[in-house]
Design an enzyme around this catalytic site. Structure first.
Site, mmCIF file in Angstrom:
data_model
loop_
_atom_site.group_PDB
_atom_site.id
_atom_site.type_symbol
_atom_site.label_atom_id
_atom_site.label_comp_id
_atom_site.label_asym_id
_atom_site.label_seq_id
_atom_site.Cartn_x
_atom_site.Cartn_y
_atom_site.Cartn_z
ATOM 1 C CG HIS A 306 -2.147 0.880 1.141
ATOM 2 N ND1 HIS A 306 -1.879 2.444 1.584
ATOM 3 C CD2 HIS A 306 -3.372 0.812 0.820
ATOM 4 C CE1 HIS A 306 -3.135 2.840 1.398
ATOM 5 N NE2 HIS A 306 -4.095 2.117 1.058
ATOM 6 C CG ASP A 364 -7.876 -3.058 -2.263
ATOM 7 O OD1 ASP A 364 -9.251 -2.600 -1.967
ATOM 8 O OD2 ASP A 364 -7.056 -2.361 -2.344
#
EC number: 2.3.3.16
Length: 431
Positions: A306, A364
């Site tokens: 991320h 996700d």
């Protein structure tokens, strides 16, 4: 650097800049006077080292894997509260009392209906239109249907617009889904919870009674809470940028949805699911791991790493638990995609390559599997993200508008094009 000052020398000229300290996080050097004092700008592509605003809403510590809404850890809010409680918190700054929660829930659920002309508005789109394209249009159209709440200078109209956005976006999202599959629109029911009402609008049909499943409803509610806000990301910054011009809130949120549609932002869970499907089986994982490590291969492992988190994404832990609860409730056993996901997660947490590069599973990673199990097609994943994030966008927009220091945003640039040159008549131009 002194305690509250920073000193910078530009072309032999030394200037002093103030250093501001937040409640949490790095100190911030105020550079507003830099151009006036030195005739220079700062250069920060992607704004990776730039604080674009002051905010009291959401805090992220990427190194420690911390996400706070108004000071409350995301895991506590997702596990102990519900989405509308987080909505209230993001909007007003404090958790509601019991009566405030009852009143807020009632207020939201009483505004879930959309103008009946929206049904005809939908019929202007092709059936195979991407739901995100439809959502962008619908959010922009809200300023035409609800023009009695677009005066941003009126606090009452700002609040009405905020309530309308939070309450009506699920209805529009469900309508976009129903339209894409050729089914009749389903009107909302105000006696249901926010998440239960949305699932019913998506999956009920006239020929049979829709039964509320508390496990699936709770999973949907958690997904909304986990995605409600995430500090100054691309779409939130887009909302603030649009809002700084004085644009109405519906137009600003539509701009945020458009930004979220980008595959580098809101499309990550859809891309992650497609990647798991491409891998196909646990036996093929080593092949794709090798490709991910190969600098010359364009393949990327989606759902890992991320831009902000350099530790385990705190939302991913809750999403993993939620995913297992949904699969168990639906009696989905030995799911090949889940087997691949679990194996990939174990590799990422133990492989030196992933550890060194801090490529931990993010939210996700499991949300795509969960949404697929709930019955949503991949084209709806980003729509659900936008639905959840609407409250964060609204809270950020509201905070910006109410900030007395707010002014129109005007980023600068490093110009590397031609200097001034003379116009050449067309018959005298050569390649």
């Amino acid at each position: 650097m002194s305690k509250n000052k920073a000193h910078i020398t530009v072309n032999d000229k030394k200037i002093e800049l103030s250093v501001r300290k937040g409640t949490l996080g790095p100190d911030v050097i105020e550079i507003a006077s830099l151009y006036k004092e030195t005739d220079t700008f700062t250069y920060d592509p992607g704004f990776t080292s730039t604080a674009s605003c002051e905010s009291k809403i959401t805090y992220i510590d990427g190194n420690e894997g911390i996400l706070l809404y108004r000071g409350y850890p995301i895991d506590q809010l997702a596990e102990k509260g519900d989405f509308l409680e987080s909505c209230y918190l993001l909007l007003y700054g404090e958790l509601p009392t019991k009566q405030e929660k009852i009143d807020f829930d009632r207020c939201i659920m009483q505004h879930t209906m959309v103008h009946e002309q929206f049904a005809r508005f939908f019929h202007g789109f092709r059936r195979d239109s991407h739901p995100m394209a439809v959502m962008i249009a619908c959010l922009g159209a809200m300023s035409a249907f609800y023009h009695d709440s677009i005066d941003i200078t009126d606090p009452q109209q700002r609040m009405i617009a905020s309530i309308r956005l939070i309450s009506k976006v699920p209805t529009l999202a469900a309508m976009a889904y129903k339209y894409s599959i050729g089914q009749a629109f389903v009107y909302p029911r105000n006696d249901l919870s926010y998440a239960a009402n949305f699932l019913r609008m998506c999956f009920s049909v006239p020929c049979e009674e829709y039964k509320i499943n508390p496990v699936l409803t709770r999973a949907m509610d958690r997904i909304f809470t986990l995605h409600a806000d995430h500090e100054q990301n691309a779409s939130t910054s887009t909302v603030r940028l649009a809002g700084s011009s004085g644009a109405n809130p519906f137009a600003c949120i539509a701009a945020g949805v458009a930004c979220l549609w980008g595959p580098a932002h809101g499309g990550a869970n859809e891309a992650c699911l497609k990647m798991l499907q491409e891998i196909g089986s646990v036996e093929r994982i080593p092949e794709f791991i090798a490709r991910a490590k190969d600098k010359n291969d364009s393949f990327r492992l989606m759902g890992f790493g991320h831009r902000v988190y350099k530790n385990y994404d705190p939302r991913a832990k809750i999403m993993q638990q939620t995913c297992h609860e949904v699969l168990k409730e639906l009696n989905i056993q030995n799911d090949p995609l889940l087997d691949i996901a679990i194996t990939l997660e174990n590799i990422a947490l133990n492989d030196e390559y992933f550890i060194e590069k801090k490529l931990y599973p993010n939210v996700d990673f499991y949300s795509g599997i969960t949404l697929k199990a709930l019955g949503f097609p991949t084209e709806m994943f980003t729509v659900l993200f936008a639905l959840a994030r609407s409250v964060g966008w609204v809270a950020q927009w509201k905070e910006m508008i109410e900030d007395p220091a707010q002014k129109i945003s005007r980023p600068r640039q490093l110009y590397t094009g031609y200097a001034a040159r003379e116009y050449i008549p067309i018959d005298k131009r050569v390649n």
